[in-house]
Design a protein around this motif. Structure first.
Motif, short mmCIF file in Angstrom:
data_model
loop_
_atom_site.label_atom_id
_atom_site.label_comp_id
_atom_site.label_asym_id
_atom_site.label_seq_id
_atom_site.Cartn_x
_atom_site.Cartn_y
_atom_site.Cartn_z
N LYS A 292 8.28 13.90 -6.64
CA LYS A 292 8.09 12.89 -7.69
C LYS A 292 6.64 12.43 -7.78
N GLY A 293 5.77 13.03 -6.99
CA GLY A 293 4.36 12.65 -7.02
C GLY A 293 4.06 11.39 -6.23
N MET A 294 4.88 11.08 -5.25
CA MET A 294 4.73 9.85 -4.47
C MET A 294 4.29 10.16 -3.04
N THR A 295 3.43 9.27 -2.51
CA THR A 295 2.97 9.37 -1.13
C THR A 295 3.50 8.16 -0.35
N ASN A 296 4.08 8.42 0.81
CA ASN A 296 4.62 7.35 1.63
C ASN A 296 3.50 6.53 2.25
N ILE A 297 3.63 5.21 2.20
CA ILE A 297 2.59 4.31 2.73
C ILE A 297 3.06 3.50 3.94
N ARG A 298 4.13 3.92 4.55
CA ARG A 298 4.69 3.18 5.68
C ARG A 298 3.65 2.91 6.77
N ASP A 299 2.86 3.92 7.13
CA ASP A 299 1.93 3.79 8.25
C ASP A 299 0.47 3.64 7.82
N CYS A 300 0.23 3.24 6.60
CA CYS A 300 -1.14 3.09 6.10
C CYS A 300 -1.86 1.91 6.75
N SER A 301 -3.15 2.10 7.00
CA SER A 301 -3.99 0.99 7.40
C SER A 301 -4.39 0.22 6.14
N GLU A 302 -5.01 -0.94 6.31
CA GLU A 302 -5.46 -1.70 5.14
C GLU A 302 -6.44 -0.89 4.31
N GLU A 303 -7.38 -0.25 4.97
CA GLU A 303 -8.39 0.55 4.25
C GLU A 303 -7.73 1.70 3.49
N ASP A 304 -6.79 2.39 4.14
CA ASP A 304 -6.10 3.51 3.49
C ASP A 304 -5.27 3.03 2.30
N LEU A 305 -4.59 1.91 2.48
CA LEU A 305 -3.76 1.38 1.40
C LEU A 305 -4.61 0.99 0.19
N ARG A 306 -5.71 0.31 0.44
CA ARG A 306 -6.60 -0.05 -0.67
C ARG A 306 -7.14 1.20 -1.37
N SER A 307 -7.51 2.18 -0.59
CA SER A 307 -8.07 3.41 -1.13
C SER A 307 -7.06 4.18 -1.98
N ILE A 308 -5.85 4.33 -1.49
CA ILE A 308 -4.84 5.09 -2.20
C ILE A 308 -4.42 4.38 -3.50
N ILE A 309 -4.34 3.06 -3.47
CA ILE A 309 -3.97 2.32 -4.69
C ILE A 309 -5.09 2.41 -5.72
N ALA A 310 -6.32 2.26 -5.29
CA ALA A 310 -7.45 2.37 -6.22
C ALA A 310 -7.49 3.76 -6.84
N ALA A 311 -7.26 4.79 -6.04
CA ALA A 311 -7.27 6.16 -6.55
C ALA A 311 -6.11 6.38 -7.53
N SER A 312 -4.96 5.82 -7.23
CA SER A 312 -3.81 5.94 -8.12
C SER A 312 -4.10 5.30 -9.48
N ILE A 313 -4.66 4.10 -9.46
CA ILE A 313 -5.01 3.41 -10.70
C ILE A 313 -6.02 4.23 -11.49
N ASP A 314 -7.05 4.73 -10.81
CA ASP A 314 -8.06 5.56 -11.48
C ASP A 314 -7.43 6.79 -12.13
N SER A 315 -6.46 7.39 -11.44
CA SER A 315 -5.82 8.60 -11.98
C SER A 315 -5.01 8.29 -13.23
N LEU A 316 -4.57 7.06 -13.37
CA LEU A 316 -3.81 6.66 -14.56
C LEU A 316 -4.71 6.21 -15.71
N LEU A 317 -6.01 6.16 -15.43
CA LEU A 317 -6.99 5.79 -16.46
C LEU A 317 -7.63 7.00 -17.11
N THR A 318 -7.42 8.17 -16.55
CA THR A 318 -8.04 9.38 -17.10
C THR A 318 -6.99 10.45 -17.26
#
Length: 156
Positions: free
Chosen positions: A66-92
């Motif tokens: 489904k195009g989803m990545t599990n975030i169960r074990d993400c650090s704060e930095e990883d979580l911020r990074s993956i969300i920012a990248a996801s938002i960017d991917s929905l802008l282009t």
């Protein structure tokens, strides 16, 4: 591992995301500014800390069907990074895999003609003159549909 509350705090720091409470205490976050059909960035964040971020258009993250990545074990930095990248991917519109395609005529034994057209990177359409007959996510799906309907590629 971050707690549910810590993940919520991080996710809610993205002002462009809108919170949607769903069943069983889970929470989704949508990006209404998406230019793609997809708007869900965070999916089913659960009080146990499990949840998913939409990464279908990102090569740097392993994603499920489904195009989803599990975030169960993400650090704060990883979580911020993956969300920012996801938002960017929905802008282009990711058109790296978008190869030029000329409209392709298909014809049946009665001489009726349909045209297969590539609309964008993720959409193939079948037209009867200027009337839309069907929308598909891959060329193979569209070609299979045309074949099942008794059409074959028109030879020039």
């Amino acid at each position: 591992m971050l707690t549910f509350e810590e993940k919520l705090e991080i996710i809610e720091s993205f002002n462009e995301l809108t919170r949607h409470n769903v069943s069983l205490g889970r929470v989704n976050f949508h990006f209404e500014g998406s230019i793609r059909e997809k708007k869900t960035v965070v999916y089913h964040l659960h009080p146990n800390g499990n949840g998913f971020v939409y990464t279908a258009h990102l090569n740097d993250y392993p994603s499920d069907a489904k195009g989803m990545t599990n975030i169960r074990d993400c650090s704060e930095e990883d979580l911020r990074s993956i969300i920012a990248a996801s938002i960017d991917s929905l802008l282009t519109e990711e058109l790296a895999d978008f190869e030029p395609f000329s409209d392709e005529p298909w014809v049946n034994t009665n001489g009726q003609e349909l045209t297969l057209t590539r609309e964008d990177a993720d959409t193939w359409s079948v037209y009867a003159d200027d009337m839309l007959d069907g929308i598909f996510t891959t060329y193979e799906e569209a070609a299979s549909y045309l074949d099942q309907e008794g059409f074959s590629k028109k030879t020039r």
